[in-house]
Scaffold this active site. Structure first.
Site, PDB file in Angstrom:
ATOM      1  CB  CYS A   1      31.326 -73.364  -7.473  1.00 36.42           C
ATOM      2  SG  CYS A   1      32.397 -74.188  -8.669  1.00 36.42           S
TER       3      CYS A   1
ATOM      4  CB  CYS B   1      32.126 -71.757 -10.715  1.00 38.77           C
ATOM      5  SG  CYS B   1      31.664 -73.491 -10.622  1.00 38.77           S
ATOM      6  CG  ASP B   2      31.335 -68.213  -9.104  1.00 41.41           C
ATOM      7  OD1 ASP B   2      31.191 -68.166 -10.336  1.00 41.41           O
ATOM      8  OD2 ASP B   2      30.456 -68.641  -8.333  1.00 41.41           O
TER       9      ASP B   2
END
Length: 306
Positions: A134, A137-138
């Site tokens: 992701c 997300c990261d």
């Protein structure tokens, strides 16, 4: 086991549904499965969930979700489900891993989705130590360092383009000589000076010590093996919704995501509702899953009392 409402899944969607349902005095049972807290428990720092400006550990965040649900009366059961029998208007029957049959008037499905991986042991070894599925997300954790993205579809194009905001260079690795992504997305990637495309190539290994230091790729045409130094590896190979239990009983799209009616959580079977990544193939974020969980609980409560 009988109850007015059973929630299947203990991630952000399922536990938020439990919070809303328990506050509505429905006393829901949550079948949390083998991974209570869902995929977020496998994430280290979560920086994009509102209310946590200094980031929060994924496991800690989901534990707080569970504590809040239990505070209002939700019962968390760490059980798996072997099979289901869905009936228009109910009751809904779930056969648990223990062999017990659970029955409910309303069912909320929040079983999530799992990222598709290449299947390399080193993917698991370096998960959250450089390996992610992701970018949204990261990605911000990889400022001014090179990263690699694996895939050739629209999601890979999106991930690679998004990562150019942070990474010094993005290595896009694709096993064929042409992308399967839409033309506009592919052209955008090809025109980006920070993205280097490795055609006809597959990742054979992720190497490093405590954290990953790079990927090893092999050209499927020439057989040439190359090592690419990088600090991040993003699998953009799509996701697999955890909906196998419901095939043939609920309307789904070609990829297996459960179809919902309009802007609601209603599925094709009356009394069965759905929330989170098992229905959402677009956003797949904890915050959107939580929002869908709230919607499902409100829909279920209104249906139960209506």
């Amino acid at each position: 086991m009988k109850n007015d409402l059973i929630i299947l899944g203990g991630g952000a969607a399922g536990l938020t549904a439990a919070i809303y349902a328990s506050r509505a005095s429905l006393n829901p049972i949550v079948l949390a499965g083998p991974l209570p807290g869902g995929l977020l428990t496998q994430t280290t720092d979560v920086e994009n969930f509102p209310g946590f400006p200094d980031a929060v550990n994924g496991y800690e965040l989901m534990f707080k979700f569970q504590q809040q649900a239990e505070k209002f009366g939700a019962k968390i059961v760490n059980e798996t489900v072997q099979s289901v029998k869905l009936t228009e208007g109910g009751p809904q029957e779930l056969t648990l891993g223990s062999g017990e049959v659970a029955e409910c008037r309303a069912l909320i499905i929040a079983t999530g989705a799992a990222p598709r991986w290449l299947g390399l042991p080193s993917e698991e070894k370096f998960l959250n130590k450089g390996v992610s599925a992701c970018a949204t997300c990261d990605g911000a954790f990889y400022r001014n360092v090179p990263v690699a993205v694996v895939g050739g579809g629209d999601s890979a194009m999106e991930e690679a383009t998004f990562l150019t905001r942070f990474a010094s260079e993005v290595h896009l690795i694709h096993r064929r000589d042409a992308f399967r992504a839409s033309r506009i997305m592919a052209e955008r990637v090809k025109a980006n000076p920070k993205i280097r495309i490795h055609w006809n190539s597959t990742v054979t290994e992720i190497f490093g010590d405590a954290e990953m230091d790079g990927v090893e790729i092999r050209n499927v045409v020439t057989g040439e093996v190359t090592r690419i130094p990088c600090k991040g590896y993003f699998a953009a190979l799509g996701h697999v919704p955890n909906t196998g239990l419901f095939k043939g009983q609920l309307a789904m799209n070609e990829a297996g995501y459960i179809e919902l009616k309009g802007a609601s959580s209603y599925t094709s079977v009356t009394g069965v509702f759905c929330a989170g990544d098992c229905a959402d193939h677009v956003y797949r974020q904890a915050i959107t899953a939580a929002g869908m969980g709230a919607r499902a609980a409100i829909d279920a409560e209104r249906w139960l009392v209506g």
